[in-house]
Design an enzyme around this catalytic site. Structure first.
Site, PDB file in Angstrom:
ATOM      1  N   ASP A 295       0.900  -1.197   0.089  1.00  0.00           N
ATOM      2  CA  ASP A 295       0.044   0.108   0.115  1.00  0.00           C
ATOM      3  C   ASP A 295       1.046   1.113  -0.072  1.00  0.00           C
ATOM      4  O   ASP A 295       2.052   1.119  -0.020  1.00  0.00           O
ATOM      5  CB  ASP A 295      -0.958  -0.182   1.051  1.00  0.00           C
ATOM      6  CG  ASP A 295      -2.010   0.888   0.977  1.00  0.00           C
ATOM      7  OD1 ASP A 295      -2.042   1.661  -0.085  1.00  0.00           O
ATOM      8  OD2 ASP A 295      -3.223   0.601   1.768  1.00  0.00           O
TER       9      ASP A 295
HETATM   10  C1  NOJ Z   1      -3.931   3.864   0.021  1.00  0.00           C
HETATM   11  C2  NOJ Z   1      -5.246   2.752   0.023  1.00  0.00           C
HETATM   12  O1  NOJ Z   1      -5.247   2.237   1.327  1.00  0.00           O
HETATM   13  C3  NOJ Z   1      -5.475   1.939  -1.239  1.00  0.00           C
HETATM   14  O2  NOJ Z   1      -6.697   1.245  -0.870  1.00  0.00           O
HETATM   15  C4  NOJ Z   1      -5.239   2.470  -2.254  1.00  0.00           C
HETATM   16  O3  NOJ Z   1      -5.305   1.495  -3.427  1.00  0.00           O
HETATM   17  C5  NOJ Z   1      -3.779   3.193  -2.336  1.00  0.00           C
HETATM   18  N1  NOJ Z   1      -3.856   4.257  -1.454  1.00  0.00           N
HETATM   19  C6  NOJ Z   1      -3.753   3.927  -3.865  1.00  0.00           C
HETATM   20  O4  NOJ Z   1      -4.645   5.094  -4.059  1.00  0.00           O
END
Ligand code: NOJ
Length: 751
Positions: A295
């Site tokens: 993430d």
């Molecule tokens: C953080 C989020 O937790 C995740 O779900 C997302 O895909 C990413 N950012 C990218 O935007």
């Protein structure tokens, strides 16, 4: 033009003499997989260490205000040329991705295409209901079609890969991200996960409309302590396997191409560094062959967690655990080359991750046509079409949950003389988009006011007042709203949360209607007029007063572009509501976590026995249970039958039940089947969903509904954490929600 450029790239590779097998497209491969493996191996052999780690490096596109799209900065252009960036997120639009891709495939040494990812969570431009709402349809086929639409639109805008489905189980509505998943139940969650994977990816990833899916967030993110986002999760191994992991496993079985690791720690190990989950379970146990992306910034955050002292250490931990690609913290790119050279990190581990990423690019057909999603004329033709909007309307209709309908106040008559539509969300076109709405635009959204105005008879007067804001107390003017409600024959009060009150970093400790809205609703109800409450929210709210005092309540979540039409369809009876809750509505925040598949305890609640499990100030029961939702008709259940009540080892359970439409209009019912293993070697939940079917019944019609519960579905993880099915007595419960069920027993015999 494209072909000339491609063939130059290929010619260059051919000159190296090593890649012949990788690009020898003329020879039919023995099998598609074997051919991909050969190509991947050949390519990996050609790569420098920096180029390899480059494939594992993902950056986020930078917005250019003048061009109104993402552009490569000078530094990034240089990195792409050097093969040191393998993927981008947040670069959208075929013109933008074409530009980026051109640099990668025409100006880099090995011409390896970039992979473009984006959060396409519930639609791209045609926005569908938020996932929590879509799960209330209990209609996987519909959810699959919605994901297909999202894939068609997103791929036309250059996107190859979506960071979806989000399959985190959430038993805590304080956690804002409950909105992005399918709610509290592993079985429903698994069905939705598989449906979305199928919808996004289509049958063959090389099809240009196929969008690589990503099951996230692996794992346990939904168990965030106190519902506070990013917080730690304390989850027992058994609960992890039986509850939190089930939808991930379903995504793997449906062929999902990628996974995203979670931000949280699980029992002392940050998910980003959790080898036992990303390698032991995901790859070794489940046989997942795709790649894992971290993430956002999560690799670097291993230092905040306190398990890594340096960036390099964080990078090594993540890569060794099984995180193949790193999102934005650039540790793999900057800090890992030295780690490999100085033998602190194995080259073999890096190569394996690179292989996984390249495999995905080959499977998507990006080496055959790196510009496969760069046709700038396509998006207009396939985006926000009538067909897509029609599907979004059906999804929205089915996602609406009728929570209360005293004296059949609903549906309203279209010939009603005057109807007042009031509240901060009544005429709003922004919030129905919900969080994570990709390229959604408020200009595409039908508001509740407009939906109603289109629906009612030409003689009906539709009156409007905003009355108050979503949050805060500025602009409070209940009096003016009350005045117009007094002139009307019925009031529709549209209240709830703003779209930014759920989703990432949007936890709440108080789940009442925010701001002055509660007071506002009370003022409208005090007029004595018939009041219908339409709730918009990204989570279950605590609405005990409203449930007691407002005669009709619709939970309308965030329904997307067709919100107003779908709500009007239900309010005025063109559509009979059939949505069922995918998450429990608590009476108060103090009951949280609250879910239907709880354990009995040694002292289950008894009214007359004080020393049983209870609160002094609130019942144990929820306000509205999981699976609950009313219809304008009524259904009755009878004749529940287990065809094979003495079950032999490995036999599936065959159940039938008669469902009758006992009301006066056609309706759809979601028939739900739950089981309970009455006595086992470890405690089992009082109920577990193991089947559901949507059936349509005419007034007075009776249908026999049949279920087959697979033998393995009776199982659980025993003390040794082995999945077992133990002999003994089981209960089967069937009904229209998780509480109102009829039941029967069967026995599973030893041999
Ligand atoms: C953080 C989020 O937790 C995740 O779900 C997302 O895909 C990413 N950012 C990218 O935007």
């Amino acid at each position: 033009m494209k072909n000339i450029r491609m063939s130059q790239g290929i010619a260059n590779l051919l000159m190296t003499g090593v890649l012949t097998s990788a690009i020898c497209f003329a020879q039919p491969p023995r099998s598609a997989d074997a051919s991909v493996e050969q190509k991947v191996d050949s390519l990996v052999r050609l790569m420098t260490l920096e180029e390899k780690l480059g494939q594992l490096n993902q950056l986020s596109g930078q917005w250019d205000e003048k061009l109104k799209r993402q552009v490569l900065t000078d530094e990034e252009r240089d990195l792409v040329k050097k093969g040191r960036i393998g993927s981008y997120l947040n670069v959208v639009g075929a013109d933008a991705t074409r530009d980026f891709q051109r640099v990668a495939v025409e100006e880099s040494r090995l011409h390896i295409p970039l992979l473009f990812g984006l959060d396409v969570i519930h639609g791209f431009r045609t926005i569908f209901p938020v996932p929590l709402a879509e799960a209330c349809t209990w209609d996987p086929a519909l959810v699959e079609r919605a994901a297909r639409v999202a894939a068609i639109e997103a791929t036309a805008a250059g996107v190859h890969w979506t960071f979806a489905p989000m399959v985190d189980i959430a038993r805590d509505p304080r956690w804002g991200r409950i909105m992005e998943g399918s709610g509290e139940d592993p079985y429903l969650g698994a069905a939705m996960a598989a449906a979305r994977v199928r919808g996004f990816q289509g049958r063959d990833l090389s099809n240009p409309t196929s969008l690589l899916a990503c099951a996230k967030h692996f794992a346990g993110y939904g168990g965030a302590e106190s519902g506070r986002d990013y917080n730690i999760a304390q989850i027992s191994a058994r609960t992890m396997h039986e509850v939190y992991l089930a939808p991930f496993k379903a995504a793997v079985d449906a062929g999902v191409g990628s996974f995203m690791s979670a931000f949280n720690e699980i029992n002392g190990v940050p998910a980003t560094a959790a080898r036992f989950i990303m390698t032991d379970v995901l790859r070794n146990e489940w046989g997942f062959k795709g790649f894992v992306v971290s993430d956002w910034g999560a690799v670097e955050e291993l230092m905040n967690h306190g398990v890594a002292a340096t960036r390099e250490e964080a990078g090594r931990l993540a890569l060794n655990a099984g995180v193949d690609m790193e999102m934005v913290s650039r540790i793999y790119e900057k800090d890992l080359p030295a780690a490999v050279r100085e033998k602190r990190l194995s080259q073999v581990a890096v190569d394996e991750s690179v292989r996984r990423v390249l495999r995905a690019k080959f499977k998507l057909g990006l080496f055959d046509d790196p510009y496969r999603n760069c046709d700038t004329s396509l998006a207009k033709k396939v985006t926000l079409t009538k067909e897509h909007r029609d599907l979004a309307r059906i999804a929205a209709q089915k996602a609406i949950v009728l929570l209360k309908n005293e004296k059949n106040l609903l549906p309203l008559r279209k010939e009603i003389k005057r109807v007042a539509v009031v509240g901060p969300l009544a005429a709003d076109t922004f919030h129905p988009l919900g969080g994570w709405n990709a390229q959604g635009s408020k200009d595409d959204v039908v508001s509740v006011f407009d939906g109603i105005a289109r629906k009612v008879s030409p003689r009906t007067k539709v009156l409007y007042h905003r009355g108050c804001e979503i949050e805060g107390d500025s602009g409070y003017n209940a009096q003016a709203a009350v005045k117009i409600v007094r002139q009307a024959d019925a009031a529709i009060v549209v209240v709830g949360e703003g779209l930014d009150m759920s989703g990432e970093a949007a936890s709440r400790s108080n789940l009442d209607l925010p701001g002055k809205q509660k007071e506002f609703v009370k003022a409208i109800v005090a007029t004595g007029k018939p009041v219908v409450l339409v709730l918009m929210s990204g989570r279950p709210l605590t609405i005990p007063w409203e449930a007691e005092n407002v005669p009709a309540i619709l939970e309308a979540w965030f329904l997307g572009v067709e919100a107003g039409n779908a709500i009007a369809d239900v309010l005025f009876g063109d559509v009979n509501p059939s949505g069922k809750l995918s998450a429990t509505f608590p009476r108060s925040v103090g009951q949280i976590p609250i879910y239907y598949n709880y354990k009995n305890t040694g002292r289950p609640f008894e009214e007359k026995n004080h020393f049983t499990s209870r609160y002094l100030d609130v019942p144990n029961t929820p306000l509205y249970p999981f699976g609950y939702g009313l219809s304008y008709t009524t259904f009755s259940y009878s004749n529940l039958h287990v065809t094979n009540p003495i079950l032999k080892a490995h036999e599936d359970v065959k159940v039938s039940v008669d469902v009758t439409n006992t009301g006066t209009r056609i309706g759809e019912e979601v028939v739900q089947l739950y089981i309970r293993d009455e006595v086992a070697s470890v405690t089992r939940p009082v109920k577990e969903l193991k089947g559901f079917q949507r059936v349509s019944l005419n007034a007075g019609e009776k249908k026999s509904v049949e279920f087959v519960v697979k033998h393995d579905e009776l199982g659980f993880y025993n003390l040794e954490m082995k999945r077992v099915v133990e002999p003994g007595w089981f209960k089967v419960m069937v009904g229209g929600n998780s509480v109102d069920v009829i039941e029967i027993r069967f026995e599973l015999q030893e041999k």
